[in-house]
Design an enzyme around this catalytic site. Sequence first.
Site, mmCIF file in Angstrom:
data_model
loop_
_atom_site.group_PDB
_atom_site.id
_atom_site.type_symbol
_atom_site.label_atom_id
_atom_site.label_comp_id
_atom_site.label_asym_id
_atom_site.label_seq_id
_atom_site.Cartn_x
_atom_site.Cartn_y
_atom_site.Cartn_z
ATOM 1 C CG ASP A 1 23.236 -1.039 56.754
ATOM 2 O OD1 ASP A 1 23.930 -0.088 56.371
ATOM 3 O OD2 ASP A 1 22.236 -0.900 57.475
ATOM 4 C CE LYS B 1 19.749 3.837 53.804
ATOM 5 N NZ LYS B 1 19.519 2.881 54.890
ATOM 6 C CD GLN C 1 16.229 1.906 56.179
ATOM 7 O OE1 GLN C 1 17.230 1.610 55.536
ATOM 8 N NE2 GLN C 1 16.113 3.059 56.777
HETATM 9 N N1 LIG Z 1 19.673 -0.922 58.379
HETATM 10 C C1 LIG Z 1 19.603 0.396 58.481
HETATM 11 N N2 LIG Z 1 20.666 1.133 58.120
HETATM 12 C C2 LIG Z 1 20.631 2.491 58.197
HETATM 13 O O1 LIG Z 1 21.630 3.174 57.858
HETATM 14 C C3 LIG Z 1 19.430 3.123 58.656
HETATM 15 C C4 LIG Z 1 18.358 2.303 59.036
HETATM 16 N N3 LIG Z 1 18.477 0.964 58.940
HETATM 17 N N4 LIG Z 1 17.221 2.857 59.508
HETATM 18 C C5 LIG Z 1 17.029 4.276 59.605
HETATM 19 C C6 LIG Z 1 18.312 5.038 59.707
HETATM 20 C C7 LIG Z 1 18.240 6.469 59.287
HETATM 21 N N5 LIG Z 1 19.182 6.621 58.197
HETATM 22 C C8 LIG Z 1 19.422 7.782 57.487
HETATM 23 C C9 LIG Z 1 20.173 7.804 56.337
HETATM 24 C C10 LIG Z 1 20.368 8.965 55.626
HETATM 25 C C11 LIG Z 1 19.819 10.139 56.043
HETATM 26 C C12 LIG Z 1 20.031 11.383 55.248
HETATM 27 O O2 LIG Z 1 20.652 11.365 54.198
HETATM 28 N N6 LIG Z 1 19.521 12.546 55.699
HETATM 29 C C13 LIG Z 1 19.664 13.814 55.038
HETATM 30 C C14 LIG Z 1 18.448 14.696 55.216
HETATM 31 C C15 LIG Z 1 17.123 14.084 54.944
HETATM 32 C C16 LIG Z 1 15.980 15.030 55.295
HETATM 33 O O3 LIG Z 1 16.159 16.254 55.179
HETATM 34 O O4 LIG Z 1 14.942 14.512 55.710
HETATM 35 C C17 LIG Z 1 20.812 14.607 55.676
HETATM 36 O O5 LIG Z 1 21.128 14.342 56.849
HETATM 37 O O6 LIG Z 1 21.340 15.487 55.018
HETATM 38 C C18 LIG Z 1 19.089 10.150 57.201
HETATM 39 C C19 LIG Z 1 18.909 8.982 57.924
HETATM 40 C C20 LIG Z 1 19.728 5.413 57.930
HETATM 41 N N7 LIG Z 1 19.289 4.486 58.753
#
Ligand SMILES: Nc1nc(=O)c2c([nH]1)NC[C@@H]1CN(c3ccc(C(=O)N[C@@H](CCC(=O)O)C(=O)O)cc3)C=[N+]21
Length: 281
Positions: free
Chosen positions: A116, A49, A93
């Site tokens: 968020d 992020k 987070q």
């Molecule tokens: N308050 C809060 N808000 C959230 O939005 C939040 C959170 N807590 N806690 C954890 C989860 C998880 N999360 C992700 C965000 C982006 C990817 C992301 O961009 N993933 C990439 C791949 C990453 C990889 O390959 O490891 C994709 O899907 O293409 C994944 C997971 C947001 N979260």
Amino acid sequence: MTELLDGAKVAKIINDKTAQRVTKLDKPVTLAVIYDPDNEGSQLYVGMKSRKAAKLGIQTRDIPVGADETTDSVIALVESLNADDDVTGILVQSPLAKGIKERQVFSAVAPQKDADGLGATVQGMLFGDALEPYTVAATPQGVMSLLNYYHIPIKGKVALVVGRSQLFGRPMSALLNNADATVTVAHRYTEPAVLKRLLKFADIVAVGVGIPNFIKGEDLKQGATVIDVGMNVVDGKATGDVDFDSAQGIADFITPVPGGVGPMTIATLLENTVTLAELNQ
Ligand SMILES: Nc1nc(=O)c2c([nH]1)NC[C@@H]1CN(c3ccc(C(=O)N[C@@H](CCC(=O)O)C(=O)O)cc3)C=[N+]21
Ligand SMILES: NC(=O)C1=CN([C@@H]2O[C@H](COP(=O)(O)OP(=O)(O)OC[C@H]3O[C@@H](n4cnc5c(N)ncnc54)[C@H](OP(=O)(O)O)[C@@H]3O)[C@@H](O)[C@H]2O)C=CC1
């Protein structure tokens, strides 16, 4: 034929707009991020992020909050950020260290800084389909942007949301309801046989449970749109909650993992942040 809903592509379009909007503001945009430094996932996602924010001209202030903190001390931190004129938005987070009552912390974030969209005030506005502007949780809002980009019809369709977290399932079901779908929410206590029947009936299925390959293609309705929020690691590889291979030829549309919902979440968080900057300037 199953078509991919390309979250990476649509996220780029949103991110380009966000970067443009940032240049039109006369004050720097700053996102404060509270996270547990001992949680590997949080380290990874907060890093992603912050790097993306920097590319779009948004500053981040990453604030580690470890297991030595209490719910009260974290709420006091959030309140100091609420009062800080240099902070545009605040992200808490998930998960925070065990013992810290996360939902209380989410709700301490001032609505005008809730980047968020997880606090009780803005979630209540979402639930009530409020007319005033308010932020919506980044993951389900990102899903809506993806569905809209691909012109997937929602009104009058049958939608099934699997999972009911503050982060995903609850706001996802409210958004789909507000968009005039007929919505059912399944969770841990939904009988497997009931889940199977609900799946066969659903035009739109959005899954966020955290169990790799939990939903199989054979259980889907032919022609369904499938949104896979799951972000699990299996053999070192990012793996969704939907068995992607078995959904081929059954789903009309599906989000890949990676490259689906994940990039949309980050793009929406940063979009929300610049929206708050515009509203509060
Ligand atoms: N308050 C809060 N808000 C959230 O939005 C939040 C959170 N807590 N806690 C954890 C989860 C998880 N999360 C992700 C965000 C982006 C990817 C992301 O961009 N993933 C990439 C791949 C990453 C990889 O390959 O490891 C994709 O899907 O293409 C994944 C997971 C947001 N979260
Ligand atoms: N790509 C992205 O941007 C994001 C990805 N994620 C990913 O999505 C997944 C879910 O995250 P999150 O919502 O935060 O997780 P939570 O653990 O907070 O919630 C999981 C939900 O799944 C439900 N559930 C658990 N087991 C079952 C089951 N057998 N059948 C039906 N429902 C079940 C739980 O039900 P109950 O309420 O009854 O306990 C709960 O509502 C994770 O893999 C996470 O990494 C999350 C956010 C963003």
